[in-house]
Design a protein around this motif. Structure first.
Motif, PDB file in Angstrom:
ATOM      1  N   ASP A  57       6.117 -14.625  33.827  1.00 16.98           N
ATOM      2  CA  ASP A  57       6.884 -15.582  33.022  1.00 16.98           C
ATOM      3  C   ASP A  57       7.304 -16.806  33.821  1.00 16.98           C
ATOM      4  N   ALA A  58       6.940 -16.848  35.103  1.00 16.96           N
ATOM      5  CA  ALA A  58       7.368 -17.948  35.961  1.00 16.96           C
ATOM      6  C   ALA A  58       6.673 -19.255  35.576  1.00 16.96           C
ATOM      7  N   SER A  59       7.345 -20.357  35.858  1.00 16.25           N
ATOM      8  CA  SER A  59       6.767 -21.679  35.578  1.00 16.25           C
ATOM      9  C   SER A  59       5.679 -22.001  36.599  1.00 16.25           C
ATOM     10  N   PRO A  60       4.703 -22.820  36.220  1.00 16.89           N
ATOM     11  CA  PRO A  60       3.660 -23.218  37.174  1.00 16.89           C
ATOM     12  C   PRO A  60       4.247 -23.950  38.374  1.00 16.89           C
ATOM     13  N   VAL A  61       3.568 -23.834  39.505  1.00 10.99           N
ATOM     14  CA  VAL A  61       3.964 -24.524  40.721  1.00 10.99           C
ATOM     15  C   VAL A  61       3.032 -25.719  40.916  1.00 10.99           C
ATOM     16  N   ILE A  62       3.584 -26.910  40.907  1.00  8.71           N
ATOM     17  CA  ILE A  62       2.778 -28.121  41.065  1.00  8.71           C
ATOM     18  C   ILE A  62       2.608 -28.395  42.559  1.00  8.71           C
ATOM     19  N   LEU A  63       1.374 -28.355  43.036  1.00 12.83           N
ATOM     20  CA  LEU A  63       1.083 -28.615  44.443  1.00 12.83           C
ATOM     21  C   LEU A  63       0.914 -30.100  44.714  1.00 12.83           C
ATOM     22  N   ALA A  64       0.286 -30.813  43.785  1.00 17.61           N
ATOM     23  CA  ALA A  64       0.031 -32.243  43.956  1.00 17.61           C
ATOM     24  C   ALA A  64      -0.389 -32.822  42.608  1.00 17.61           C
ATOM     25  N   THR A  65      -0.257 -34.154  42.491  1.00 18.34           N
ATOM     26  CA  THR A  65      -0.713 -34.865  41.284  1.00 18.34           C
ATOM     27  C   THR A  65      -1.609 -36.008  41.742  1.00 18.34           C
ATOM     28  N   PRO A  66      -2.900 -35.707  41.976  1.00 21.54           N
ATOM     29  CA  PRO A  66      -3.792 -36.745  42.507  1.00 21.54           C
ATOM     30  C   PRO A  66      -3.985 -37.924  41.566  1.00 21.54           C
ATOM     31  N   LEU A  67      -3.937 -37.676  40.245  1.00 20.93           N
ATOM     32  CA  LEU A  67      -4.046 -38.730  39.245  1.00 20.93           C
ATOM     33  C   LEU A  67      -3.059 -38.437  38.125  1.00 20.93           C
ATOM     34  N   PRO A  68      -2.555 -39.461  37.448  1.00 20.47           N
ATOM     35  CA  PRO A  68      -1.621 -39.217  36.347  1.00 20.47           C
ATOM     36  C   PRO A  68      -2.233 -38.268  35.319  1.00 20.47           C
ATOM     37  N   GLY A  69      -1.510 -37.221  35.004  1.00 20.77           N
ATOM     38  CA  GLY A  69      -1.986 -36.252  34.023  1.00 20.77           C
ATOM     39  C   GLY A  69      -2.900 -35.180  34.584  1.00 20.77           C
ATOM     40  N   GLU A  71      -3.116 -32.429  37.589  1.00 20.20           N
ATOM     41  CA  GLU A  71      -2.292 -31.774  38.598  1.00 20.20           C
ATOM     42  C   GLU A  71      -3.047 -30.634  39.273  1.00 20.20           C
ATOM     43  N   LEU A  72      -2.741 -30.440  40.534  1.00 22.22           N
ATOM     44  CA  LEU A  72      -3.141 -29.220  41.219  1.00 22.22           C
ATOM     45  C   LEU A  72      -1.971 -28.264  41.095  1.00 22.22           C
ATOM     46  N   ALA A  73      -2.180 -27.161  40.374  1.00 31.27           N
ATOM     47  CA  ALA A  73      -1.058 -26.285  40.034  1.00 31.27           C
ATOM     48  C   ALA A  73      -1.442 -24.823  40.169  1.00 31.27           C
ATOM     49  N   LEU A  74      -0.458 -24.015  40.527  1.00 26.45           N
ATOM     50  CA  LEU A  74      -0.621 -22.564  40.576  1.00 26.45           C
ATOM     51  C   LEU A  74       0.138 -21.946  39.415  1.00 26.45           C
ATOM     52  N   ASP A  75      -0.455 -20.925  38.832  1.00 21.42           N
ATOM     53  CA  ASP A  75       0.197 -20.233  37.723  1.00 21.42           C
ATOM     54  C   ASP A  75      -0.281 -18.788  37.719  1.00 21.42           C
ATOM     55  N   LEU A  76       0.556 -17.898  37.244  1.00 23.10           N
ATOM     56  CA  LEU A  76       0.217 -16.480  37.232  1.00 23.10           C
ATOM     57  C   LEU A  76      -0.141 -16.019  35.827  1.00 23.10           C
ATOM     58  N   GLU A  77      -1.203 -15.283  35.724  1.00 19.24           N
ATOM     59  CA  GLU A  77      -1.572 -14.574  34.492  1.00 19.24           C
ATOM     60  C   GLU A  77      -2.219 -13.258  34.914  1.00 19.24           C
ATOM     61  N   PRO A  78      -2.351 -12.295  34.007  1.00 17.37           N
ATOM     62  CA  PRO A  78      -2.768 -10.941  34.406  1.00 17.37           C
ATOM     63  C   PRO A  78      -4.101 -10.875  35.132  1.00 17.37           C
ATOM     64  N   ALA A 130      -5.088 -20.284  40.190  1.00 15.21           N
ATOM     65  CA  ALA A 130      -5.260 -21.643  39.648  1.00 15.21           C
ATOM     66  C   ALA A 130      -4.646 -21.751  38.255  1.00 15.21           C
ATOM     67  N   GLY A 131      -3.861 -22.803  38.078  1.00 16.32           N
ATOM     68  CA  GLY A 131      -3.211 -23.004  36.784  1.00 16.32           C
ATOM     69  C   GLY A 131      -3.991 -23.865  35.825  1.00 16.32           C
ATOM     70  N   ASN A 132      -5.072 -24.500  36.307  1.00 18.28           N
ATOM     71  CA  ASN A 132      -5.886 -25.334  35.427  1.00 18.28           C
ATOM     72  C   ASN A 132      -7.293 -25.456  36.003  1.00 18.28           C
ATOM     73  N   LEU A 133      -8.166 -26.096  35.256  1.00 17.35           N
ATOM     74  CA  LEU A 133      -9.566 -26.218  35.650  1.00 17.35           C
ATOM     75  C   LEU A 133      -9.745 -27.058  36.912  1.00 17.35           C
ATOM     76  N   LEU A 134      -8.934 -28.104  37.067  1.00 21.43           N
ATOM     77  CA  LEU A 134      -9.055 -28.945  38.255  1.00 21.43           C
ATOM     78  C   LEU A 134      -8.740 -28.141  39.518  1.00 21.43           C
ATOM     79  N   THR A 135      -7.655 -27.387  39.487  1.00 22.75           N
ATOM     80  CA  THR A 135      -7.283 -26.561  40.636  1.00 22.75           C
ATOM     81  C   THR A 135      -8.359 -25.517  40.914  1.00 22.75           C
ATOM     82  N   LEU A 136      -8.873 -24.923  39.861  1.00 20.17           N
ATOM     83  CA  LEU A 136      -9.944 -23.937  40.008  1.00 20.17           C
ATOM     84  C   LEU A 136     -11.152 -24.552  40.695  1.00 20.17           C
TER      85      LEU A 136
END
Length: 489
Positions: A57-69, A71-78, A130-136
């Motif tokens: 249930d934790a919020s994503p962790v934003i590592l960096a925002t290389p471009l507006p919109g 983000e490099l983000a970490l998120d947990l899912e099963p 990875a919380g999104n496709l860019l991070t992946l």
């Protein structure tokens, strides 16, 4: 400690481990101690994430925002948490095995190998969380680059040739196919974030869905779908610990993990039902599954036989995911774990045989089980899992797959799975039979009994895990079944 801190530590610990491994290169015992400590610390952190009821249930962790919109983000899912748990546990066991292997074979450039192992695990954790496709995509590329020095470790002609195939196919497919798929997805949706059930608009045309699905399937070259599979057998020139962890767990599992993740979190089952692309993916996976098994039958080099077996086993996961039935998706996720512990055991055994007896060919293994009973006993247990027989974990995953195929009315898939089971038996059982029931043809003067103790302990541990997952599969099956049914933990 907060969930955000634990997630960041999953990246920091192996990355810092790589740095300290390099700094301690002159002190062998210290360098190997750092490796073991880093692996144990990473597993401890991931274990804490499993224990925390609030982790998902934790919020994503934003590592960096290389471009507006973007983000490099970490998120947990099963699914990601399960993958992180498997990779971190097996890195710890592999580190123990690697120490015995590298010392027993007096390998050169050991510091580089240990450091790249650690960097590869940092990349694997990034993929899992990875919380999104860019991070992946970023961590997917980092995994390729950090494992290239491992493939080319020996620096001879074969290693450099294998490295060219490895880098060329994986980078070529990801840049040429996966990246355009991600950009296209962002153009259609305005986001790269993962969301269970998919992010594509429900009115997306079937043609676009088909094209996107195939771009992802072939762009994720680590899943080793034919014809983008050749990098895997060519990479077998690497030292066996590399083959064991990276080409039985981290690299190839990153591939099928990404396939499952994209299907569930980018497309969603609703938009894929009835898609031509889905049927095409099923056919490609079934073809790869059977063709790789037929090629494995013809391989006398043990590691190459295991490599083609891996290609086949990965396609079980892709095919089961593409069936889209809840039980087949459960089977796909369970097989990620079952294949990981089973196949790493087989590679461990191959390395132990090479270290103790300097044998690399299937035709040389007559009677070796009498001199190496622990090694070949573990090999036999893992063989049961690959075939899909009890009491090994592979039986459970294939049982779920068969049920899922029956549930969806796809009888041709059942036929493929049964035929592949016979082929698996065809290229594994003769090895076990020859090892225990045929006389040894030739015993080299330098041959002795078992490999170094650390190697035997490691392969016995992974063989034990293959049995444990059969008798106590509750955690993994719970995660897998919730994903298959469209729920969350």
């Amino acid at each position: 400690m907060t969930i955000a801190t634990l997630m960041q530590l999953c990246l920091i610990i192996p990355a810092a481990g790589a740095l300290f491994i390099v700094l301690s290169h002159r002190l062998r015992d210290l360098r190997e101690g750092v490796t073991l400590f880093s692996a144990a610390a990473l597993f401890a952190v991931v274990f804490q994430l499993f224990r925390r009821p609030d982790a998902l249930d934790a919020s994503p962790v934003i590592l960096a925002t290389p471009l507006p919109g973007l983000e490099l983000a970490l998120d947990l899912e099963p699914l990601g948490l399960l993958f992180a748990g498997i990779a971190s546990l097996l890195w710890m066991i592999t580190s123990l095995y690697t120490i015995g292997y590298m010392r027993g074979n007096r390998e050169q450039q050991q510091t580089i190998l240990y450091a790249c192992f650690a960097l590869a695990l940092a990349s694997t954790m990034g993929i899992a969380l990875a919380g999104n496709l860019l991070t992946l995509f970023v961590f997917y590329e980092m995994l390729t680059l950090s494992t290239y020095p491992l493939v080319t470790h020996k620096r001879d002609h074969d290693a450099l040739t294998g490295g060219r195939f490895y880098l060329g196919i994986l980078v070529g497919s990801s840049i040429g196919l996966l990246l355009p798929a991600i950009i296209w997805t962002w153009h259609l949706t305005g986001t790269t974030a993962f969301q269970f059930g998919g992010i594509l608009p429900t009115d997306t045309s079937k043609t676009v869905v088909t094209a996107l699905l195939l771009l992802y399937a072939f762009g994720i070259g680590k899943a080793a779908l034919m014809p983008l599979h050749r990098w895997l057998p060519e990479a077998m020139v690497a030292p066996t610990p590399v083959s064991a962890l990276l080409h039985a767990v981290a690299v190839v599992k990153a591939g099928v993990f990404c396939i499952v993740k994209v299907v569930l979190y980018v497309f969603g089952t609703e938009i894929l039902i009835g898609s031509d692309g889905l049927f095409i993916l099923q056919v490609i996976a079934a073809f790869t599954l059977l063709c790789a098994s037929l090629i494995a039958l013809q391989q006398d080099n043990l590691k190459r036989r295991l490599a083609y077996s891996t290609i086949s086993q990965l396609s079980y996961i892709t095919l089961a995911t593409a069936i889209l039935a809840p039980l087949s998706i459960t089977g796909a996720v369970v097989h990620i774990a079952a294949h990981a512990v089973g196949k790493i055991t087989l590679f461990f055994a191959a390395g132990a045989i090479y270290t103790a007896a300097h044998k690399t060919r299937v035709s040389e293994l007559n009677g070796i089980g009498k001199r190496m009973p622990w090694t070949m006993g573990a090999f036999a247990v893992a063989t049961l899992s690959m075939i899909g027989l009890p009491p090994a974990a592979g039986f459970l995953s294939k049982w779920f797959m068969l049920q899922g195929a029956f549930q969806s009315g796809q009888l041709w898939v059942i036929a493929v799975l049964l035929l592949s089971t016979l082929l698996n038996a065809g290229y594994f059982i003769p090895i076990v039979y020859a090892a225990f029931f045929k006389p040894e043809d030739h015993v080299p003067d330098h041959a002795h009994g078992e490999a170094p103790l650390s190697m035997v302990v490691a392969l016995s541990a992974t063989a034990g895990l293959t049995l444990v997952l059969f008798f106590w599969p509750d955690l993994i099956v719970t995660i897998a079944s919730r994903l298959g049914q469209g729920g969350v933990l």
